[in-house]
Design an enzyme around this catalytic site. Structure first.
Site, PDB file in Angstrom:
ATOM      1  N   GLU A 160      95.785   5.292  43.392  1.00 34.22           N
ATOM      2  CA  GLU A 160      96.889   5.580  42.460  1.00 34.22           C
ATOM      3  C   GLU A 160      96.738   6.898  41.698  1.00 34.22           C
ATOM      4  OE1 GLU A 160      97.483   2.130  39.983  1.00 34.22           O
ATOM      5  OE2 GLU A 160      97.988   0.859  41.671  1.00 34.22           O
ATOM      6  N   GLU A 201      97.886  -4.269  49.934  1.00 35.67           N
ATOM      7  CA  GLU A 201      98.005  -5.193  48.789  1.00 35.67           C
ATOM      8  C   GLU A 201      99.355  -5.910  48.832  1.00 35.67           C
ATOM      9  OE1 GLU A 201      97.097  -3.271  45.044  1.00 35.67           O
ATOM     10  OE2 GLU A 201      95.470  -2.082  45.925  1.00 35.67           O
TER      11      GLU A 201
HETATM   12  C1  XIL Z   1      94.938  -6.083  39.826  1.00 31.02           C
HETATM   13  C2  XIL Z   1      94.224  -7.423  39.931  1.00 31.02           C
HETATM   14  O1  XIL Z   1      94.892  -8.224  40.874  1.00 31.02           O
HETATM   15  C3  XIL Z   1      94.189  -8.100  38.569  1.00 31.02           C
HETATM   16  O2  XIL Z   1      93.392  -9.268  38.628  1.00 31.02           O
HETATM   17  C4  XIL Z   1      93.628  -7.144  37.515  1.00 31.02           C
HETATM   18  O3  XIL Z   1      93.724  -7.749  36.237  1.00 31.02           O
HETATM   19  C5  XIL Z   1      94.382  -5.820  37.519  1.00 31.02           C
HETATM   20  O4  XIL Z   1      94.363  -5.271  38.816  1.00 31.02           O
HETATM   21  N1  XIL Z   1      97.100  -2.159  42.271  1.00 31.02           N
HETATM   22  C6  XIL Z   1      95.764  -2.199  42.599  1.00 31.02           C
HETATM   23  C7  XIL Z   1      94.961  -3.409  42.308  1.00 31.02           C
HETATM   24  O5  XIL Z   1      95.261  -1.259  43.238  1.00 31.02           O
HETATM   25  O6  XIL Z   1      93.629  -3.115  42.028  1.00 31.02           O
HETATM   26  C8  XIL Z   1      95.567  -4.215  41.176  1.00 31.02           C
HETATM   27  O7  XIL Z   1      94.827  -5.422  41.054  1.00 31.02           O
HETATM   28  C9  XIL Z   1      97.032  -4.464  41.423  1.00 31.02           C
HETATM   29  C10 XIL Z   1      97.797  -3.168  41.515  1.00 31.02           C
END
Ligand code: XIL
Length: 363
Positions: A160, A267
Site C-alpha cells: 500500500e 486478499e
Molecule cells: C488487516 C487484518 O485483517 C486485521 O486483523 C488488522 O487489524 C488490520 O489489518 N490490507 C492489508 C491487510 O494489506 O494487512 C489488512 O489486514 C487488510 C487490508
C-alpha cells in the site's frame, strides 16, 4: 485377555472406523483447492486464533493450499521494540501451514500501518534521519527474511505505498517523510540481498482503478529500470458487491502480466456494503437475494481468474469465515459484514457452491 476376546475387541474398534470412513467419503464436501488444481492455488489468511480452533483448522486443511499470516509477520507483531524480535506466533503459523501442504506468503515487510513509531524516531522523539531509518529497515528485512528462508514462497515486500489520487503518486507516510521517495526501491534492493531465492511482490488495493494502476505501472517500471527484481504483484481484491467490475479486474491482470509479472489475488473478499455505506442494515443476516447476488458475483470473479490462469499463481481469501473477517470492524466497527464463502459457523454459503461450480465447469 484370550485370543477370542482380543479378536472381538478388534472388530468393535474397526467396524465403526470403517463405517466412519465410508460416511466421510460419501459426504466429503468438494474442496476449493482440488477444484482449482492446475489453474492456481487457493489460499486463506488467518492468525494465531486458528491454532486453537479445530473446526477452522479442519476447514482450512480441506479447502486451501496457500496461507497468509493475517498479522503475525507485520512489524508491530514481529519486531515490537528495537533489537527485539518476536518470532514465536509466526513460526507456529508457518509450521502449521507447511505441515498441511500450504505455501506461505510473507505479509508484509514495509507498510505505513502496524509499524511502531520508534522506527521513525530519534532519541529526542523527533523524526529520525534517513540513514537511521534505512539502517533499521535493513536490519528488519535481513533478520525477518533470513529467519524464514526456505519456508516462505514470496514476500509482500511493500504494501500500500501508492496514493489514491492522481496528485499523490506515493501515499504520504513516515517512510516517505524519512527515507524519501526511493524507499520502495530501497526495500526491494534490501529484500533481494536478504534472500535472492524467494519471490518478491508489490501488494496494494484498488489497483483496478485506472489512476492507481497508472501509479503502480510507473513504480514497477522504475524498479525495473534500476535493475531491481520484482516477481509479482498482489491485487488485494477487497471488492464491494455493489461496485465490483470484473472487466476492470481482467484488464488489471492483463496490465501486470504484460509487464512480465506474476499476479496474485492476495486478499480476496466481497463486502455486501459499498465503500461509503456506513449503514448497518444486515445485523440479523443477509436476505436470500443478496446471498444469491454475492454467489453470482463470486462466480463471475472466478471465471475471470480462470480466464487469466496463465498469469495467476494464487487466489487468497482474507479470512476463514464471515465471523472472523476484518470487515466486521472496517470501515465501521462492530458491523457484521458477510464477505466470504463460509458463514460464521463454517457452513458453506451459496457463494461457495458458485465458486465450486465455476471451477468444476472448466475442468
Ligand atoms: C488487516 C487484518 O485483517 C486485521 O486483523 C488488522 O487489524 C488490520 O489489518 N490490507 C492489508 C491487510 O494489506 O494487512 C489488512 O489486514 C487488510 C487490508
Amino acid at each position: 485377555m484370550s485370543a477370542w476376546h482380543r479378536c472381538v475387541l478388534a472388530l468393535f474398534t474397526l467396524v465403526p472406523a470403517i463405517a466412519g470412513a465410508d460416511e466421510n467419503t460419501a459426504q466429503a464436501p468438494e474442496s476449493l483447492r482440488e477444484v482449482y488444481q492446475g489453474a492456481f492455488r487457493v489460499g486463506v489468511a488467518a492468525g494465531t486464533s486458528l491454532l486453537a480452533d479445530e473446526a477452522d483448522q479442519a476447514l482450512v486443511k480441506t479447502h486451501f493450499n496457500a496461507f497468509t499470516l493475517e498479522n503475525e509477520l507485520k512489524w508491530d507483531h514481529i519486531h515490537p521494540e528495537e533489537g527485539h524480535y518476536n518470532f514465536g506466533p509466526a513460526d507456529a503459523l508457518v509450521d502449521f501451514a507447511r505441515a498441511n501442504g500450504m505455501e506461505v506468503t510473507g505479509h508484509t515487510l514495509v507498510w505505513n500501518q502496524q509499524t511502531p513509531d520508534w522506527v521513525f524516531r530519534d532519541e529526542q522523539g523527533n523524526l529520525a534521519s534517513s540513514d537511521v531509518v534505512l539502517a533499521r529497515l535493513r536490519d528488519h528485512i535481513h533478520t525477518v527474511m533470513t529467519h524464514f528462508k526456505g519456508r516462505v514462497k514470496g514476500w509482500d515486500v511493500v504494501n500500500e505505498a501508492l496514493g489514491d489520487t492522481a496528485a499523490e503518486k506515493l501515499r504520504d507516510s513516515p517512510w516517505l517523510r524519512t527515507i524519501g521517495d526511493d524507499y520502495v526501491l530501497r526495500a526491494f534492493r534490501l529484500a533481494h540481498e536478504a534472500d535472492p531465492d524467494v519471490e518478491l511482490y508489490y501488494n496494494d488495493y484498488n489497483l483496478e482503478d485506472t489512476v492507481k494502476r497508472t501509479h503502480a505501472v510507473r513504480l514497477i517500471k522504475r524498479l525495473k529500470a534500476e535493475g531491481l527484481r520484482i516477481d509479482g504483484v498482489g491485487l488485494q481484491g477487497h471488492y464491494q458487491l455493489p461496485t465490483v467490475n470484473t472487466g476492470a479486474v481482467a484488464s488489471t491482470i492483463q496490465t501486470f502480466a504484460a509487464l512480465g509479472l506474476r499476479v496474485n489475488i492476495s486478499e480476496l473478499d466481497l463486502s455486501v456494503y459499498g465503500m461509503l455505506d456506513r449503514s448497518n442494515r444486515f445485523e440479523n443476516g443477509l436476505p436470500d437475494a443478496l446471498l444469491q447476488l454475492q454467489a453470482d458475483t463470486y462466480a463471475a470473479l472466478f471465471h475471470t481468474f480462470l480466464a487469466h490462469q496463465d498469469a495467476i499463481d494464487r487466489v487468497t481469501f482474507w479470512g476463514v469465515n464471515d465471523g472472523s473477517s476484518w470487515l466486521n470492524n472496517f470501515p465501521v466497527e462492530k458491523r457484521p459484514d458477510y464477505p466470504l464463502l463460509f458463514d460464521s459457523a463454517n457452513r458453506p454459503k451459496p457463494a461457495f457452491d458458485a465458486v465450486i461450480a465455476a471451477g468444476s465447469a472448466e475442468r
